[in-house]
Design an enzyme around this catalytic site. Structure first.
Site, short mmCIF file in Angstrom:
data_model
loop_
_atom_site.label_atom_id
_atom_site.label_comp_id
_atom_site.label_asym_id
_atom_site.label_seq_id
_atom_site.Cartn_x
_atom_site.Cartn_y
_atom_site.Cartn_z
N GLU A 1 15.75 10.87 13.37
CA GLU A 1 16.51 12.03 13.82
C GLU A 1 17.17 12.66 12.59
O GLU A 1 17.94 11.99 11.89
CB GLU A 1 17.56 11.62 14.85
CG GLU A 1 16.95 11.14 16.15
CD GLU A 1 17.96 10.67 17.19
OE1 GLU A 1 17.73 10.88 18.37
OE2 GLU A 1 19.00 10.07 16.80
N ASN B 1 20.35 7.75 21.04
CA ASN B 1 21.45 6.86 21.41
C ASN B 1 22.30 7.40 22.56
O ASN B 1 22.93 6.63 23.28
CB ASN B 1 22.35 6.57 20.20
CG ASN B 1 21.72 5.52 19.30
OD1 ASN B 1 20.76 4.86 19.71
ND2 ASN B 1 22.23 5.38 18.10
N1 CAA Z 1 8.96 -5.68 9.89
C1 CAA Z 1 7.66 -5.41 9.81
N2 CAA Z 1 6.84 -5.45 10.88
C2 CAA Z 1 7.38 -5.78 12.05
C3 CAA Z 1 8.75 -6.08 12.21
C4 CAA Z 1 9.55 -6.01 11.05
N3 CAA Z 1 10.87 -6.28 11.09
N4 CAA Z 1 8.99 -6.36 13.50
C5 CAA Z 1 7.84 -6.23 14.14
N5 CAA Z 1 6.85 -5.88 13.28
C6 CAA Z 1 5.46 -5.55 13.59
C7 CAA Z 1 4.56 -6.61 13.09
O1 CAA Z 1 3.36 -6.01 12.69
C8 CAA Z 1 4.30 -7.46 14.31
O2 CAA Z 1 3.16 -8.14 14.15
P1 CAA Z 1 3.22 -9.66 13.58
O3 CAA Z 1 3.87 -10.47 14.66
O4 CAA Z 1 1.79 -9.98 13.37
O5 CAA Z 1 4.00 -9.73 12.33
C9 CAA Z 1 4.29 -6.40 15.42
O6 CAA Z 1 5.29 -5.45 14.99
C10 CAA Z 1 4.67 -6.90 16.77
O7 CAA Z 1 5.85 -7.59 16.68
P2 CAA Z 1 6.20 -8.85 17.57
O8 CAA Z 1 4.94 -9.51 18.00
O9 CAA Z 1 7.22 -9.64 16.84
O10 CAA Z 1 6.95 -8.31 18.85
P3 CAA Z 1 6.74 -7.02 19.72
O11 CAA Z 1 5.32 -6.76 20.06
O12 CAA Z 1 7.74 -7.14 20.84
O13 CAA Z 1 7.24 -5.82 18.81
C11 CAA Z 1 9.14 -4.49 18.36
C12 CAA Z 1 8.49 -5.85 18.21
C13 CAA Z 1 8.34 -3.46 17.57
C14 CAA Z 1 10.52 -4.62 17.77
C15 CAA Z 1 9.16 -4.08 19.87
O14 CAA Z 1 9.67 -5.13 20.65
C16 CAA Z 1 10.00 -2.84 20.13
O15 CAA Z 1 9.55 -1.73 19.94
N6 CAA Z 1 11.25 -3.08 20.62
C17 CAA Z 1 12.18 -1.98 20.89
C18 CAA Z 1 12.85 -1.56 19.61
C19 CAA Z 1 13.79 -0.42 19.81
O16 CAA Z 1 14.00 0.10 20.91
N7 CAA Z 1 14.39 0.00 18.71
C20 CAA Z 1 15.41 1.02 18.72
C21 CAA Z 1 16.76 0.37 18.75
S1 CAA Z 1 18.06 1.56 18.83
C22 CAA Z 1 18.23 2.06 17.28
O17 CAA Z 1 17.64 1.60 16.35
C23 CAA Z 1 19.23 3.15 17.08
C24 CAA Z 1 20.65 2.78 16.91
O18 CAA Z 1 21.34 3.59 16.27
C25 CAA Z 1 21.28 1.63 17.53
#
Ligand code: CAA
Ligand code: NAD
Length: 309
Positions: free
Chosen positions: A177, A215
């Protein structure tokens, strides 16, 4: 401590008299967000200095970046281990660290602040940086919920100040954003949009309103889930399963609060409650407050609503 040595090169270059190209970035705060921003900027060819308060914190940030890069490289270069190793090495060589922000900003195009969600702390930091950074350097805050206009008021460069709000985990989440205040110049806004794209992200334009777009919708949703549980209407496990399987969210709300950080979520909701005490969407939660008080801040401390190894 000393700025970990690397040759300082003036990188602010003009593509045209009107356009600013960001090449050198200073990221302040090496926590969840700052580490991810530094990693992604470095992986896309920018020269980055990551700043935090102590060497110990920075060592943890660097370790986190290396671990995350391995995950990215594993996917990006699935059958090419040499290319993966080269990508990691090249990215890491683009990152320097420092505990002294004043000494590093004199050669930077863009400062991205990602320290704790506290107006006074952000004011103190930007006020200092304003006296050391060159006139053309753009300042941006990654704040989740605070007013960019109010943060920018601590500087003399309101026209070169905007919001760059990334999402956690930064290497994965595609959105940024880009927040403009009434004082943000067109040139600054365009440079922030261009920089977001250069990082491989999709920018959206936001006004300086509480929570911007994501948010403003996401935080009341997470708080309502906590209230639902607090009032005995569902276990956290059931609420999480329900939202994942019933609404297709990748994480349930409790998993997400743990992921974002309970302290950050509390800072956000407390700030908004202060602004609008009668808005039920911004009501604080006793359960959240107690967990934060006892140091259970989520995944980053090993325990929040859930326990982590
Ligand atoms: N770094 C690099 N790659 C990552 C990573 C990281 N920290 N976390 C996940 N990945 C990638 C990897 O490629 C991973 O594959 P590997 O397991 O082979 O390494 C792939 O994503 C899938 O990850 P996971 O299998 O661990 O788990 P997942 O399929 O559940 O994906 C996630 C993880 C992408 C975090 C997913 O759960 C997701 O999208 N969650 C919601 C996140 C969200 O809503 N974020 C916004 C939060 S609010 C915000 O940020 C704003 C604020 O101001 C508060
Ligand atoms: P965090 O607690 O993980 O990290 C904050 C870091 O800032 C810590 O390492 C701390 O040592 C450092 N710090 C504090 N004061 C400092 C100072 N004066 N100088 C240098 N370093 C300092 O927090 P986070 O989750 O990375 O959040 C950082 C910012 O990003 C906040 O404004 C937050 O609202 C925002 N944000 C958070 C998320 C999220 O999901 N956690 C998402 C988007 C934006």
């Amino acid at each position: 401590m000393a700025f970990v040595t690397h040759q300082i090169v003036r990188t602010m270059s003009s593509v045209s008299a009107k356009k600013l190209l960001v090449q050198h970035v200073t990221v302040i705060g090496g926590g969840l967000m700052g580490s991810g921003i530094a990693q992604t900027a470095a992986a896309t060819g920018h020269s980055v200095v990551l700043v935090d308060q102590t060497e110990d914190i920075l060592a943890k940030s660097v370790k986190g970046i290396e671990d995350s890069l391995k995950r990215v490289a594993k996917k990006k270069f699935a059958d090419k281990p040499e290319a993966a190793a080269d990508f990691i090495k090249k990215t890491m060589s683009n990152i320097k660290t420092s505990t002294d922000p004043a000494s590093v900003v004199h050669s930077t195009d863009l400062v991205i602040e990602a320290i704790i969600e506290n107006m006074q702390a952000k004011h103190e930091l930007f006020k200092t940086l304003d006296t050391f950074a060159p006139e053309q350097t753009i300042f941006a805050s990654n704040t989740s919920s605070l007013s960019i206009t109010e943060i920018a008021n601590s500087t003399t460069r309101q026209d070169r100040f905007g919001g760059l709000h990334f999402f956690n985990p930064v290497p994965v989440m595609k959105l940024v954003e880009v927040v403009q205040t009434p004082m943000t110049s067109r040139k600054t806004f365009d440079a922030l949009i261009d920089f977001s794209r250069a990082m491989g992200k999709q920018p959206v334009s936001c006004k300086d309103t509480p929570g911007f777009i994501v948010n403003r919708l996401l935080v009341p949703y997470m708080m309502e889930a906590i209230r639902l549980h607090e009032q005995g209407h569902g276990s956290k496990e059931d609420i999480d399963v329900a939202m994942k399987l019933g609404a297709g969210y990748p994480m349930g709300p409790f998993e997400l609060v743990d992921y974002v950080g309970l302290d950050t979520t509390k800072f956000i909701i407390d700030g908004w409650h202060e602004l609008e005490p009668n808005n039920p969407l911004f009501a604080p939660s006793e359960m959240l407050n107690k967990l934060v008080e006892s140091g259970k801040l989520g995944k980053k401390t090993g325990e929040g609503f859930y326990k982590y190894n």
